[in-house]
Design an enzyme around this catalytic site. Structure first.
Site, short mmCIF file in Angstrom:
data_model
loop_
_atom_site.label_atom_id
_atom_site.label_comp_id
_atom_site.label_asym_id
_atom_site.label_seq_id
_atom_site.Cartn_x
_atom_site.Cartn_y
_atom_site.Cartn_z
N HIS A 14 0.87 -1.19 0.00
CA HIS A 14 0.00 0.00 0.00
C HIS A 14 0.90 1.23 0.00
O HIS A 14 1.30 1.73 1.05
CB HIS A 14 -0.93 -0.03 1.23
CG HIS A 14 -1.94 1.08 1.25
ND1 HIS A 14 -3.10 1.01 2.01
CD2 HIS A 14 -1.98 2.28 0.62
CE1 HIS A 14 -3.79 2.11 1.85
NE2 HIS A 14 -3.13 2.91 1.02
N HIS A 16 1.42 4.75 -2.43
CA HIS A 16 1.06 5.61 -3.58
C HIS A 16 2.36 6.29 -4.02
O HIS A 16 2.92 7.07 -3.24
CB HIS A 16 0.04 6.66 -3.16
CG HIS A 16 -1.22 6.08 -2.59
ND1 HIS A 16 -2.36 5.90 -3.35
CD2 HIS A 16 -1.52 5.63 -1.35
CE1 HIS A 16 -3.31 5.37 -2.59
NE2 HIS A 16 -2.83 5.20 -1.37
N GLU A 197 -11.29 3.39 5.73
CA GLU A 197 -10.25 4.31 6.25
C GLU A 197 -11.01 5.39 7.02
O GLU A 197 -10.91 5.46 8.25
CB GLU A 197 -9.45 4.91 5.08
CG GLU A 197 -8.40 5.91 5.52
CD GLU A 197 -7.69 6.60 4.33
OE1 GLU A 197 -8.21 6.56 3.19
OE2 GLU A 197 -6.61 7.20 4.57
N ASP A 275 1.74 4.00 2.85
CA ASP A 275 0.71 4.82 2.20
C ASP A 275 1.34 5.97 1.40
O ASP A 275 1.55 5.82 0.20
CB ASP A 275 -0.29 5.32 3.26
CG ASP A 275 -1.66 5.63 2.69
OD1 ASP A 275 -1.88 5.37 1.50
OD2 ASP A 275 -2.54 6.10 3.45
N ASP A 276 1.60 7.09 2.04
CA ASP A 276 2.18 8.27 1.38
C ASP A 276 3.33 8.76 2.27
O ASP A 276 3.20 9.76 2.97
CB ASP A 276 1.12 9.37 1.24
CG ASP A 276 -0.06 8.90 0.41
OD1 ASP A 276 0.07 8.87 -0.82
OD2 ASP A 276 -1.10 8.54 1.00
N1 HPA Z 1 -6.60 7.36 1.00
C1 HPA Z 1 -7.27 7.62 -0.11
N2 HPA Z 1 -6.70 8.06 -1.21
C2 HPA Z 1 -5.39 8.26 -1.21
C3 HPA Z 1 -4.64 8.01 -0.09
C4 HPA Z 1 -5.28 7.53 1.08
O1 HPA Z 1 -4.68 7.27 2.15
N3 HPA Z 1 -3.36 8.32 -0.43
C5 HPA Z 1 -3.37 8.71 -1.72
N4 HPA Z 1 -4.60 8.69 -2.20
ZN ZN Z 2 -3.74 4.75 0.43
#
Ligand code: HPA
Ligand code: ZN
Length: 321
Positions: A14, A16, A197, A275-276
């Site tokens: 996971h 991005h 989430e 994630d990011d």
């Molecule tokens: N959630 C939803 N969309 C996203 C996320 C996330 O954590 N990161 C990048 N796009």
């Molecule tokens: Zn994500």
């Protein structure tokens, strides 16, 4: 402990790639491409990383990716991440990217895919790391746009391994994307989706029953629904959990409030991911370390989490990986 965690063979499922854009690289690429960022300097941009929820993060995330214009930019971005991931003991990455976020601002899909694919091949040679690309549809854009995106992706079928669903969750249920996920399944693409989430457990049920996903991204709100926890555990549907992201986006108040222990107790296959990472204060090892400290996790649990990530990956599909 950090060295132990770094040494665990692991996958990142996971991630991005646009969320690995560090402030310094954003300014370097802005200069290279003659793009004006709406921040004076790296410090001013970093100050803006004070998110109140998912949407407040997404606003900045989409604004910053405007510096990504050419294949080289995508390749440089992915190479920097893959170098770091390899140093963190990551052997395999399932890399999300957002085609619509680029195509809708005039960047051809081919430019994005060529850049990411070239970084992936270089990283395989340099570090022995394997990379699969997962194209995510933006759930706050119309489902018809997702369908045209899938048609465009079909022209790059060999470079794409799966599809996902991301962006603003509340008010955008998975069921809106039933048709496009069915079509992706017919193309033989793997299916995952962000659900639970910020959104309710019902969105996780929909991801499973309507979209037919094989993994749920985040999925932390499953902890509110015992029947759903049983379903995830019995069917061995992995969750790609991103603890530092959940804290930064205020999905949980403190890490100590994170539902990780409840998910593990319920027998759910949990994986740990970043994630990011450029926006949420840590790469994958930082996420493991934070969980270890918050819950005093023992080495057997850390090993299990790392093993889960490799088992939950789609790398078994790929010859030689
Ligand atoms: N959630 C939803 N969309 C996203 C996320 C996330 O954590 N990161 C990048 N796009
Ligand atoms: Zn994500």
């Amino acid at each position: 402990m950090i060295e132990f965690i770094r040494g665990l063979p692991k996958a990142e499922l996971h991630l991005h790639i646009e969320g690995t854009l560090e402030p310094q690289m954003a300014f370097d690429l802005a200069k290279r491409n003659g793009v004006a960022l709406p921040y004076a300097n790296v410090e001013a941009l970093t100050q803006a990383y004070n998110f109140s929820d998912l949407q407040s993060f997404l606003n900045l995330y989409y604004a910053c990716m405007d510096v990504l214009r050419r294949s080289e930019d995508f390749a440089d971005l992915a190479s920097a991440y893959l170098q770091r991931a390899a140093a963190d003991g990551v052997q395999h990455v399932e890399m999300f990217f957002d085609p619509q976020a680029h195509v809708n601002r005039g960047i051809p899909l081919r430019v994005v895919i060529e850049g990411l694919s070239s970084a992936a091949s270089a990283a395989r040679e340099r570090y022995g790391i394997s990379v699969l690309l997962i194209a995510c549809f933006l759930r706050d854009r119309p489902a018809t746009e997702a369908m045209s995106t899938l048609e465009a992706l079909a022209e790059h079928r060999d470079a794409i391994h799966g599809v996902g669903l991301d962006s603003a969750e509340l008010g955008h249920p998975p069921s809106d994307f039933a048709e496009v996920f069915a079509a992706a399944g017919e193309m033989g693409l793997h299916r995952v989706a962000h659900a639970g989430e910020e959104g309710p457990p019902d969105y996780i049920w929909q991801a499973l029953d309507v979209l037919g996903v094989e993994r749920v991204d985040h999925g932390i709100r499953a902890a509110e629904d015992p029947a759903l926890l049983r379903r995830l555990a019995v069917d061995k549907i992995p969750l790609t959990v991103c603890p530092l992201s959940n804290v930064r986006l205020k999905c949980v108040e403190n890490l100590s409030d994170h539902p990780l222990p409840a998910l593990l107790d319920a027998g759910v296959v949990v994986t740990v991911n970043s994630d990011d990472p450029a926006y949420f204060g840590g790469y994958v090892v930082d996420n493991y370390v934070a969980l270890q400290r918050a819950f005093d996790l023992d080495t057997a649990t850390l090993e299990q989490l790392a093993r889960n990530s490799l088992d939950a990956s789609f790398r078994g599909d790929v010859r030689g990986s």
